[in-house]
Scaffold this motif. Structure first.
Motif, PDB file in Angstrom:
ATOM      1  N   TRP A   1       0.820  -1.215   0.000  1.00 51.12           N
ATOM      2  CA  TRP A   1       0.000   0.000   0.000  1.00 51.12           C
ATOM      3  C   TRP A   1       0.851   1.261   0.000  1.00 51.12           C
ATOM      4  CZ3 TRP A   1      -4.591  -0.135  -1.678  1.00 51.12           C
ATOM      5  CH2 TRP A   1      -5.414  -1.252  -1.487  1.00 51.12           C
ATOM      6  N   SER A   2       1.980   1.250   0.719  1.00 52.06           N
ATOM      7  CA  SER A   2       2.833   2.438   0.702  1.00 52.06           C
ATOM      8  C   SER A   2       3.409   2.676  -0.690  1.00 52.06           C
ATOM      9  CB  SER A   2       3.957   2.290   1.725  1.00 52.06           C
ATOM     10  OG  SER A   2       4.818   1.220   1.375  1.00 52.06           O
ATOM     11  N   SER A   3       3.813   1.613  -1.385  1.00 50.16           N
ATOM     12  CA  SER A   3       4.347   1.777  -2.741  1.00 50.16           C
ATOM     13  C   SER A   3       3.247   2.162  -3.719  1.00 50.16           C
ATOM     14  CB  SER A   3       5.032   0.486  -3.194  1.00 50.16           C
ATOM     15  OG  SER A   3       4.114  -0.602  -3.184  1.00 50.16           O
ATOM     16  N   TRP A   4       2.050   1.602  -3.564  1.00 51.73           N
ATOM     17  CA  TRP A   4       0.933   1.935  -4.450  1.00 51.73           C
ATOM     18  C   TRP A   4       0.586   3.422  -4.348  1.00 51.73           C
ATOM     19  CZ3 TRP A   4      -1.726   0.354  -8.437  1.00 51.73           C
ATOM     20  CH2 TRP A   4      -3.033   0.796  -8.663  1.00 51.73           C
ATOM     21  N   ILE A   5       0.492   3.920  -3.121  1.00 53.52           N
ATOM     22  CA  ILE A   5       0.159   5.339  -2.920  1.00 53.52           C
ATOM     23  C   ILE A   5       1.280   6.219  -3.439  1.00 53.52           C
ATOM     24  CG2 ILE A   5      -0.228   7.086  -1.141  1.00 53.52           C
ATOM     25  CD1 ILE A   5      -1.647   4.882   0.485  1.00 53.52           C
ATOM     26  N   THR A   6       2.529   5.797  -3.190  1.00 52.47           N
ATOM     27  CA  THR A   6       3.670   6.594  -3.665  1.00 52.47           C
ATOM     28  C   THR A   6       3.684   6.679  -5.185  1.00 52.47           C
ATOM     29  OG1 THR A   6       4.978   5.966  -1.732  1.00 52.47           O
ATOM     30  CG2 THR A   6       6.181   6.768  -3.663  1.00 52.47           C
ATOM     31  N   ILE A   7       3.483   5.552  -5.867  1.00 50.02           N
ATOM     32  CA  ILE A   7       3.487   5.541  -7.333  1.00 50.02           C
ATOM     33  C   ILE A   7       2.366   6.416  -7.886  1.00 50.02           C
ATOM     34  CG2 ILE A   7       3.100   4.064  -9.350  1.00 50.02           C
ATOM     35  CD1 ILE A   7       4.549   1.824  -7.784  1.00 50.02           C
ATOM     36  N   LEU A   8       1.173   6.318  -7.326  1.00 54.13           N
ATOM     37  CA  LEU A   8       0.065   7.162  -7.774  1.00 54.13           C
ATOM     38  C   LEU A   8       0.382   8.639  -7.583  1.00 54.13           C
ATOM     39  CD1 LEU A   8      -3.192   5.329  -6.607  1.00 54.13           C
ATOM     40  CD2 LEU A   8      -2.349   5.635  -8.949  1.00 54.13           C
ATOM     41  N   SER A   9       0.970   8.971  -6.446  1.00 51.82           N
ATOM     42  CA  SER A   9       1.301  10.379  -6.175  1.00 51.82           C
ATOM     43  C   SER A   9       2.318  10.897  -7.186  1.00 51.82           C
ATOM     44  CB  SER A   9       1.848  10.519  -4.747  1.00 51.82           C
ATOM     45  OG  SER A   9       0.896  10.098  -3.798  1.00 51.82           O
ATOM     46  N   ILE A  10       3.362  10.121  -7.464  1.00 50.01           N
ATOM     47  CA  ILE A  10       4.385  10.551  -8.419  1.00 50.01           C
ATOM     48  C   ILE A  10       3.792  10.682  -9.824  1.00 50.01           C
ATOM     49  CG2 ILE A  10       6.540   9.864  -9.538  1.00 50.01           C
ATOM     50  CD1 ILE A  10       7.389   8.618  -6.881  1.00 50.01           C
ATOM     51  N   MET A  11       2.930   9.740 -10.216  1.00 50.04           N
ATOM     52  CA  MET A  11       2.308   9.802 -11.538  1.00 50.04           C
ATOM     53  C   MET A  11       1.436  11.057 -11.676  1.00 50.04           C
ATOM     54  SD  MET A  11       1.252   5.793 -12.154  1.00 50.04           S
ATOM     55  CE  MET A  11       0.253   6.226 -13.584  1.00 50.04           C
TER      56      MET A  11
END
Length: 378
Positions: free
Chosen positions: A5-15
């Protein structure tokens, strides 16, 4: 938060950040063909469209927000929180730790508690002529910190802590005579204790009355302090299988015969005699309640000869207690309130209690559990 979940949220934020920045840069680079009058040729309802640059103040705010976002990711655990703690820190319990919402909360609680303890020492202890408690409180706090932070604390450290808690008893007695201390103590009681003991501290079924002089674990200031600091766990085993229904009825009849609420009951003397024999068997009731049935403060076993009952003293309730047993817990308040607030709370409870002396309870014969379901201050 898990790595997924931390990586999923991080990737969405960067995108999202990259998409917005990309659109902005594309708009800034795009130069449409202009007409002679400087318009783009688009017109609607008589309104012509110019190609003017975006306001500089707007661009400054927009790019500034992007820079702020990147800085936030660096300072705080916003990028892969399970892997990156950020570089921001807070002070918790005298140590510098990485920032987190939990650590920030603890840091703010400690700051607020510092204000409270300073006020406690200057405006309550000093005015109650109890300033001597300050050094004891400081030593106690150091011992408790050692206990929290040590994986293998000294074997006798908890005993030393309990002794230091008991050393606060004389100051609690002084606070119980101070109006300001009692005012704060009453607020603490209403916020934390009234849900079980009632706003008037008279208790309810299964919750002791704190205004009388009948105490399971003792009503002296040191006893109340120990109860509040460490909590109490009390219990009485179910005797249905060991005694059988006839034994239950006999023992309950005997208990009823020695209690303070026997008037009005037509007692079966045969069962009373049988119950007395069962009661005094070395491994039965006498083990906790004593030969005189007056109970033991050390184990929290109640006095069966008075008319104070935690769950009721009528014949059927006594039988139910013997059949199924009782179990209850009072939580510890040391980690929730801290030493200073516990002193104020203990002083308030002590001020409410009846100071009339009770007959001394017998010394324990063993460490078996007591016949009470509620382990608490009364």
């Amino acid at each position: 938060m898990t790595f997924f979940w931390s990586s999923w949220i991080t990737i969405l934020s960067i995108m999202c950040w990259a998409a917005i920045l990309g659109v902005l840069l594309m708009v800034l680079k795009y130069k449409p063909e202009l007409e002679e009058d400087g318009t783009t040729g688009h017109a609607y309802d008589g309104i012509k469209e110019y190609d003017k640059p975006l306001p500089k103040w707007w661009l400054v705010i927009f790019f500034g927000s992007i820079v702020w976002g990147i800085a936030y990711w660096v300072f705080f655990p916003a990028i892969f929180p399970s892997k990156w703690d950020g570089i921001a820190t807070v002070e918790v319990d005298g140590e510098t730790v990485p920032w987190s919402s939990k650590n920030e909360l603890y840091s703010e609680l400690e700051s607020n508690n510092k204000v409270f303890t300073d006020n406690f020492e200057q405006n309550i202890l000093a005015k109650a002529d109890a300033s001597g408690a300050t050094s004891t409180l400081a030593t106690l706090a150091e011992m408790q910190a050692t206990m929290r932070h040590s994986d293998n604390p000294p074997a006798d450290l908890q005993t030393q802590i309990d002794e230091k808690v008991a050393d606060l008893a004389p100051y609690v007695e002084k606070l119980s005579e101070n109006p300001n201390a009692l005012k704060v103590g009453s607020r603490l009681f209403l916020q934390n204790c009234s849900v079980c003991h009632g706003s008037n501290a008279k208790g309810a079924t299964g919750y002791p009355n704190l205004t009388d002089n009948d105490w399971l674990y003792g009503g002296a200031p040191e006893n109340i302090l120990t109860t509040l600091h460490n909590g109490r766990v009390g219990g009485m085993a179910a005797w249905r299988d060991q005694l059988g229904e006839d034994g239950i009825r006999a023992v309950s009849e005997y208990v009823l015969s020695i209690s303070g609420n026997q008037p009005g009951y037509d007692l079966d003397q045969t069962k009373v005699a049988q119950g007395k024999v069962i009661f005094n068997e070395p491994t039965n009731c006498v083990l906790c309640h004593g030969e005189d049935a007056k109970g033991m403060n050390s184990t929290g076993a109640p006095n069966l000869t008075d008319n104070t009952w935690l769950y009721g003293g009528d014949r059927e309730t006594i039988r139910e207690t013997l059949r199924y047993g009782r179990a209850g817990v009072m939580p510890e308040w040391q980690t929730k309130l801290g030493n200073e607030r516990i002193m104020l709370l203990a002083a308030y409870v002590y001020s409410l209690s009846d100071k009339t002396a009770q007959p001394a309870k017998a010394a324990p014969a063993t460490t078996e559990v007591p016949e009470t379901a509620e382990a608490t201050a009364n």
